[in-house]
Design a protein around this motif. Sequence first.
Motif, PDB file in Angstrom:
ATOM      1  N   LYS A  86       1.943   6.633  -6.968  1.00  0.00           N
ATOM      2  CA  LYS A  86       0.879   7.507  -7.440  1.00  0.00           C
ATOM      3  C   LYS A  86       1.254   8.979  -7.250  1.00  0.00           C
ATOM      4  O   LYS A  86       1.103   9.796  -8.161  1.00  0.00           O
ATOM      5  N   THR A  87       1.763   9.297  -6.058  1.00  0.00           N
ATOM      6  CA  THR A  87       2.138  10.683  -5.776  1.00  0.00           C
ATOM      7  C   THR A  87       3.316  11.117  -6.637  1.00  0.00           C
ATOM      8  O   THR A  87       3.346  12.239  -7.159  1.00  0.00           O
TER       9      THR A  87
ATOM     10  N   ARG B  35       2.372   1.716  -3.458  1.00  0.00           N
ATOM     11  CA  ARG B  35       1.416   2.192  -4.457  1.00  0.00           C
ATOM     12  C   ARG B  35       1.129   3.682  -4.277  1.00  0.00           C
ATOM     13  O   ARG B  35       1.059   4.440  -5.258  1.00  0.00           O
ATOM     14  N   GLU B  36       0.936   4.105  -3.034  1.00  0.00           N
ATOM     15  CA  GLU B  36       0.661   5.515  -2.765  1.00  0.00           C
ATOM     16  C   GLU B  36       1.853   6.385  -3.169  1.00  0.00           C
ATOM     17  O   GLU B  36       1.686   7.484  -3.715  1.00  0.00           O
TER      18      GLU B  36
ATOM     19  N   HIS C  56       0.833  -1.208   0.000  1.00  0.00           N
ATOM     20  CA  HIS C  56       0.000   0.000   0.000  1.00  0.00           C
ATOM     21  C   HIS C  56       0.865   1.253   0.000  1.00  0.00           C
ATOM     22  O   HIS C  56       0.612   2.185  -0.783  1.00  0.00           O
ATOM     23  N   ARG C  57       1.878   1.273   0.870  1.00  0.00           N
ATOM     24  CA  ARG C  57       2.776   2.431   0.915  1.00  0.00           C
ATOM     25  C   ARG C  57       3.461   2.644  -0.434  1.00  0.00           C
ATOM     26  O   ARG C  57       3.604   3.783  -0.900  1.00  0.00           O
TER      27      ARG C  57
ATOM     28  N   GLU D 221      10.679   7.301   2.120  1.00  0.00           N
ATOM     29  CA  GLU D 221      10.151   5.974   1.840  1.00  0.00           C
ATOM     30  C   GLU D 221      11.216   4.898   2.050  1.00  0.00           C
ATOM     31  O   GLU D 221      10.938   3.828   2.599  1.00  0.00           O
TER      32      GLU D 221
END
Length: 431
Positions: free
Chosen positions: A232-233, A228-229, A225-226, A256
């Motif tokens: 996306k950003t 993918r976010e 999830h981290r 990250e």
Amino acid sequence: MEVIRTVKVKLDVPDERCDDLHQTKDQFLHCANTTAAWAWRHPNDYCITSKQKAETALYDQLRTETELTANLVQKGIRRAIEATKSGVARLKNGDNTSQPHFDAWSVVYDKRSATFHRDHVSLSAVNGRVECDYVIPDDAEGTPIGEYLLNEDYEFRTSTLQYDRPTESFYLHARMRRSTDDEQSTTESPNPEHRTVLGVDLNVDGSLAVTSTGAFIGNADEMNHRRREFEKTRGSMQQAGTRSAHLSIQSMEDREHRWMQDELHCASNQILEEARDHDCTHIAFENLTDIRKRMADAKRFHAWAFRRLVEYVEYKAEMVGIGVAQVSPAYTSQRCSSCGFTHESNRRSKHQFVCQKCEYELNADYNASKNIARKLLKKLHSGQTSSGGGAPCQCALTSGTLNLNGEFHASVDSTAEGESTDKPTTSVVGH
């Protein structure tokens, strides 16, 4: 045998020399990116992967274009060639990849471009050498700095200078080496009286790692999830194309990366804790070669995370006398860890295993971890030369140990394996 450790130490850089280090980084990356553009010729031609050819073609040009010493220019060229080699290997495996590009804050130093001391380092840079003291804690005993950086038994090897943008701090990732006379391999037991193996199965979803003792460690779903976010950003910011957006992306990448490393360190500590709690002499993982081809939904960052996790476990295990080895992944997900029947239909779903022969049912990852442990057990047992069969070899389970003959020995404070469900409890799973 060599013992290699990497120690991260903060540098006290004189204020008036910080800009010189930033310029040094910019010129070092220029050397790497210029080389990558010259060497990467896919799909029209063969890529150049020879360091000698690259240095012959580019060294004089880059010495003219930069203010770097000869060694730093060579290091920049070689970094690009190594990345090109990795790219060519991925192309041969059928993976999608492109020309390497370097933008992370990083400069490589060896003993020709840096002089390493126990309390400070002298770094080659634009406008002359920069003398930087190490920021050493008052009580360094028991820390990596005390154990390796200040330890005269360890010598400095090629190290990396990095910069943390949020704190505006420079760090030296010092690579330390110690030579030993101990030629004992990692698959040999440090305790000849017994050999107990902890099997570990790694996953791209659900729990990051599952052990043969029934511990479900880490959260791969949260990592996904981290990631993918973040992607996306980053994609949104890249479309902006501004310098501010570029700097924000770099800051996000640093943050990250630190989060991921912290998660992997925590997972490695829990694996070590399981091994020590069950008196294990060895920890077994699957061989990570071609992991992206073998595991559905595995991404490049999963392969990186798995390799880094195993590396963390290896160096921490070595410090407490536990061996670490990798075994063939063949059929570990299809074999029944109870009766040995092997068939792809045993895997009812991604996380459910039901043997079609004996109807043994359990979590699929837990089943795989026991099969991984068994593979190393067989390897250890076959290597024994004693006429009496050698020391006992056994697999660590939730409630005891199991040997290659199928004999189960319950731990003192547990029920027999046959009397339990052989499934991890909620308290063991942890989430």
